[in-house]
Design a protein around this motif. Structure first.
Motif, PDB file in Angstrom:
ATOM      1  N   TRP A  11       4.087  32.689 -22.356  1.00 16.61           N
ATOM      2  CA  TRP A  11       4.945  31.883 -21.484  1.00 16.61           C
ATOM      3  C   TRP A  11       5.414  30.619 -22.184  1.00 16.61           C
ATOM      4  N   LEU A  12       4.607  30.088 -23.102  1.00 15.77           N
ATOM      5  CA  LEU A  12       5.001  28.897 -23.850  1.00 15.77           C
ATOM      6  C   LEU A  12       6.236  29.197 -24.689  1.00 15.77           C
ATOM      7  N   PRO A  13       7.130  28.226 -24.850  1.00 19.79           N
ATOM      8  CA  PRO A  13       8.396  28.483 -25.560  1.00 19.79           C
ATOM      9  C   PRO A  13       8.210  29.058 -26.960  1.00 19.79           C
ATOM     10  N   LYS A  14       7.208  28.577 -27.699  1.00 23.59           N
ATOM     11  CA  LYS A  14       6.995  29.047 -29.065  1.00 23.59           C
ATOM     12  C   LYS A  14       5.523  29.330 -29.363  1.00 23.59           C
ATOM     13  N   GLY A  15       4.800  29.645 -28.322  1.00 21.78           N
ATOM     14  CA  GLY A  15       3.419  30.064 -28.496  1.00 21.78           C
ATOM     15  C   GLY A  15       2.442  28.909 -28.632  1.00 21.78           C
ATOM     16  N   TRP A  16       1.157  29.284 -28.698  1.00 24.58           N
ATOM     17  CA  TRP A  16       0.097  28.291 -28.770  1.00 24.58           C
ATOM     18  C   TRP A  16       0.154  27.456 -30.047  1.00 24.58           C
ATOM     19  N   GLY A  17       0.560  28.073 -31.153  1.00 29.37           N
ATOM     20  CA  GLY A  17       0.576  27.352 -32.426  1.00 29.37           C
ATOM     21  C   GLY A  17       1.465  26.127 -32.399  1.00 29.37           C
ATOM     22  N   ALA A  19       2.671  24.629 -29.679  1.00 26.54           N
ATOM     23  CA  ALA A  19       2.210  23.699 -28.640  1.00 26.54           C
ATOM     24  C   ALA A  19       1.073  22.827 -29.167  1.00 26.54           C
ATOM     25  N   GLY A  20       0.132  23.455 -29.895  1.00 26.41           N
ATOM     26  CA  GLY A  20      -0.962  22.684 -30.479  1.00 26.41           C
ATOM     27  C   GLY A  20      -0.484  21.703 -31.525  1.00 26.41           C
ATOM     28  N   ARG A  21       0.529  22.109 -32.314  1.00 34.29           N
ATOM     29  CA  ARG A  21       1.073  21.217 -33.337  1.00 34.29           C
ATOM     30  C   ARG A  21       1.748  20.007 -32.702  1.00 34.29           C
ATOM     31  N   GLN A  22       2.513  20.224 -31.642  1.00 37.68           N
ATOM     32  CA  GLN A  22       3.187  19.095 -30.988  1.00 37.68           C
ATOM     33  C   GLN A  22       2.182  18.139 -30.357  1.00 37.68           C
ATOM     34  N   LEU A  23       1.124  18.692 -29.760  1.00 38.72           N
ATOM     35  CA  LEU A  23       0.079  17.846 -29.194  1.00 38.72           C
ATOM     36  C   LEU A  23      -0.597  17.027 -30.286  1.00 38.72           C
ATOM     37  N   GLY A  24      -0.867  17.670 -31.422  1.00 38.59           N
ATOM     38  CA  GLY A  24      -1.490  16.953 -32.537  1.00 38.59           C
ATOM     39  C   GLY A  24      -0.618  15.836 -33.067  1.00 38.59           C
ATOM     40  N   ILE A  25       0.693  16.073 -33.150  1.00 43.54           N
ATOM     41  CA  ILE A  25       1.620  15.044 -33.634  1.00 43.54           C
ATOM     42  C   ILE A  25       1.605  13.845 -32.695  1.00 43.54           C
ATOM     43  N   LEU A 102       9.941  18.655 -20.624  1.00 41.50           N
ATOM     44  CA  LEU A 102      11.002  18.886 -21.593  1.00 41.50           C
ATOM     45  C   LEU A 102      10.611  19.986 -22.569  1.00 41.50           C
ATOM     46  N   TYR A 103       9.371  19.953 -23.029  1.00 32.27           N
ATOM     47  CA  TYR A 103       8.903  20.971 -23.976  1.00 32.27           C
ATOM     48  C   TYR A 103       8.942  22.363 -23.347  1.00 32.27           C
TER      49      TYR A 103
END
Length: 264
Positions: A11-17, A19-25, A102-103
């Motif tokens: 369901w996430l626009p580009k998967g868990w990978g 999403a985790g990268r954006q959260l980390g940033i 937005l994400y």
């Protein structure tokens, strides 16, 4: 559990990978930002001096209207309670909620807005480190009232509050910078007139909040808006040219990355 994890990932626009990268940033940049803000807490004398300079400037230009604005709303307790609540909660909850929305639902625009936020936080550190400034609430002799300490259960000067609030990071107002970036982005991506109207009013509402609670001067608000505009220019200019396929602003009819494309 694995089915739920896979279903959410699909369901996430580009998967868990991604999403985790954006959260980390965002977490990484916020940690650096908070550490940098802490440097502004090193000299109370300088901060008080700079705050007095701002007040003297406003008085010399006949624009020291903040105490009068406070006096207008102080008799209406509910307006002060609302302002205190928004000041303490809007910076984090509304900004984070908007970025998550937005994400998830306007993903093609998220990366540009994220870059604006990152640039704005870096620019703000220049002001915090180079010009630590005491907020107006620290100048009761000039007619300012610390509404949060006086009318809420939060004490700005408590040890716990100082862990989360830098008392000398008034210039620029990042409440106002974030509000303008969110408001302008909301106007651009929302599809209904009422939601566009809400986001158009958001920067004005937050400017009122930070002034009526005596946490910022109008000068801070103006500088916060300038930070937002500069961040837009940098994100739209240098950063978008550097990686236009991922970091440029996309209209709703523009191209979108495929499901396997991951944007950094």
């Amino acid at each position: 559990m694995s089915r739920v994890f896979s279903a959410v990932g699909a369901w996430l626009p580009k998967g868990w990978g991604d999403a985790g990268r954006q959260l980390g940033i965002l977490v990484g940049v916020d940690v650096i930002y908070e550490l940098g803000r802490g440097l502004a807490d090193s000299s109370r004398a300088d901060a008080i001096h700079h705050g007095a300079q701002v007040i003297d400037f406003e008085r010399s230009t006949h624009t020291l209207f903040e105490p009068a604005l406070q006096k207008l709303f102080l008799p209406a307790q509910w307006t002060i309670d609302a302002a205190n609540f928004l000041y303490l909660n809007a910076q984090f909850s509304i900004a984070l909620g908007f970025l998550v929305w937005l994400y998830l639902f306007r993903n093609e625009n998220y990366y540009f807005v994220r870059n604006m936020f990152v640039v704005a936080m870096c620019l703000a550190l220049i002001g915090y480190v180079g010009f630590p400034t005491a907020p107006p609430r620290m100048f009761p002799g000039d007619g300012f009232v610390d509404t949060i300490t006086k009318y809420s259960s939060v004490n700005h000067d408590s040890t716990i509050a100082k862990v989360f609030i830098n008392p000398y990071a008034a210039v620029p107002s990042m409440h106002c910078a974030f509000a303008l970036m969110i408001g302008a982005s909301g106007i651009a991506v929302c599809r209904h007139w009422w939601s566009k109207a809400w986001w158009a009013l958001w920067p004005i509402l937050i400017a009122w909040v930070v002034i009526v609670t005596a946490n910022h001067y109008w000068v801070d608000c103006a500088l916060g808006w300038l930070v937002a505009l500069a961040s837009f220019a940098i994100a739209k200019g240098a950063l978008a040219r550097w990686k236009p396929e991922a970091w440029d602003w996309r209209t709703s009819g523009g191209s979108r990355a495929g499901p396997q494309e991951v944007e950094a």
